[in-house]
Design an enzyme around this catalytic site. Structure first.
Site, PDB file in Angstrom:
ATOM      1  N   ASP A   1       0.842  -1.197   0.000  1.00 27.14           N
ATOM      2  CA  ASP A   1       0.000   0.000   0.000  1.00 27.14           C
ATOM      3  C   ASP A   1       0.884   1.256   0.000  1.00 27.14           C
ATOM      4  O   ASP A   1       2.053   1.197   0.403  1.00 27.14           O
ATOM      5  CB  ASP A   1      -0.882   0.034   1.260  1.00 27.14           C
ATOM      6  CG  ASP A   1      -1.859  -1.125   1.295  1.00 27.14           C
ATOM      7  OD1 ASP A   1      -2.158  -1.681   0.216  1.00 27.14           O
ATOM      8  OD2 ASP A   1      -2.311  -1.474   2.400  1.00 27.14           O
TER       9      ASP A   1
HETATM   10  N1  URA Z   1      -1.256  -5.942   3.902  1.00 25.46           N
HETATM   11  C1  URA Z   1      -1.767  -4.695   3.905  1.00 25.46           C
HETATM   12  O1  URA Z   1      -2.812  -4.442   4.476  1.00 25.46           O
HETATM   13  N2  URA Z   1      -1.063  -3.733   3.256  1.00 25.46           N
HETATM   14  C2  URA Z   1       0.112  -3.949   2.638  1.00 25.46           C
HETATM   15  O2  URA Z   1       0.711  -3.022   2.091  1.00 25.46           O
HETATM   16  C3  URA Z   1       0.623  -5.251   2.639  1.00 25.46           C
HETATM   17  C4  URA Z   1      -0.084  -6.237   3.295  1.00 25.46           C
END
Ligand code: URA
Length: 234
Positions: free
Chosen positions: A102
């Site tokens: 993310d």
């Molecule tokens: N899980 C999440 O919620 N975000 C990420 O960036 C990676 C794994």
């Protein structure tokens, strides 16, 4: 292939830097000392440069410590992409990220143009373990350990696969998952009443975050990491 091109593709150094280095310390090509950058070498030949045995690969493999604020997409949009962090020495084409993090997540991110390798790392059936360090806004209930071990409902068709939660403090933990569902860690923590306040990926299969890299920095795979890539190919 020219020796300087070979070395550049293995190390990410520029041809100018390589020429300078070769003047000081010759490379060993199949055991022979070589200083001329234009020397032709076969890609299967053993080349030792500055004490390192180089591994030629037709593909590029980058290990990055992702900084927050960057997105893992090739499309240009409102937010800068992780590719904008790469310097001019990375000339490889068609790079993409192995899975996604993310925008606000930091830590280990692999960037490559090797589709087979990427597929092996992220395909749902491959079960590659990924460990994340997370902090949350509330005390993590101890019951989360067992819930995650047996699988938790995060609103998808199926509960999550068994995951390992290691509590580090009231509000921080390491979580190891083998899947890569959308916002998986955040949704798992929501399922036990906690909102993630920071998330950093530490490992992905045999690959680990390189602690010498500051956020936003990267390097090419080292010898050991290239060994894992090639081992799986063999
Ligand atoms: N899980 C999440 O919620 N975000 C990420 O960036 C990676 C794994």
């Amino acid at each position: 292939m020219r020796l300087d091109k070979y070395i550049a593709s293995c190390t990410g150094m520029t041809r100018k830097e390589i020429k300078k280095a070769l003047k000081k310390v010759p490379a060993f090509v199949a055991g022979e000392k070589v200083s001329a950058p234009e020397t032709q070498v076969d890609v299967k030949t053993k080349v030792v440069f500055m004490g390192e045995h180089l591994h030629y690969s037709e593909f590029t493999y980058i290990l990055m410590n992702k900084a927050a604020g960057y997105v893992c997409t090739n499309r240009e949009g409102r937010n800068p992409t992780v590719f904008t962090l790469l310097g001019d020495e990375i000339k490889a084409k068609d790079l993409f990220t192995v899975g996604r993090l993310d925008k606000d997540t930091t830590g280990l991110l692999i960037i490559t143009n090797d589709g087979d390798f990427s597929h092996r790392m992220v395909h749902a059936k491959k079960h590659v373990d990924k460990t994340y360090f997370l902090t949350v806004d509330k005390i993590i209930p101890e019951s989360a350990i067992e819930k995650f071990r047996s699988g938790v409902d995060i609103g998808d068709d199926e509960p999550t696969k068994p995951a390992t939660l290691e509590l580090l403090s009231d509000t921080s933990a390491n979580l190891t998952i083998s899947e890569g569902r959308f916002h998986q860690v955040k949704r798992m923590m929501e399922a036990v009443g906690c909102t993630v306040t920071s998330l950093k990926r530490l490992t992905m299969g045999p690959f680990s975050l390189d602690k010498s890299l500051a956020e936003g920095e990267y390097r090419l795979f080292n010898d050991e990491e290239m060994g894992w890539v090639n081992e799986k190919k063999a």
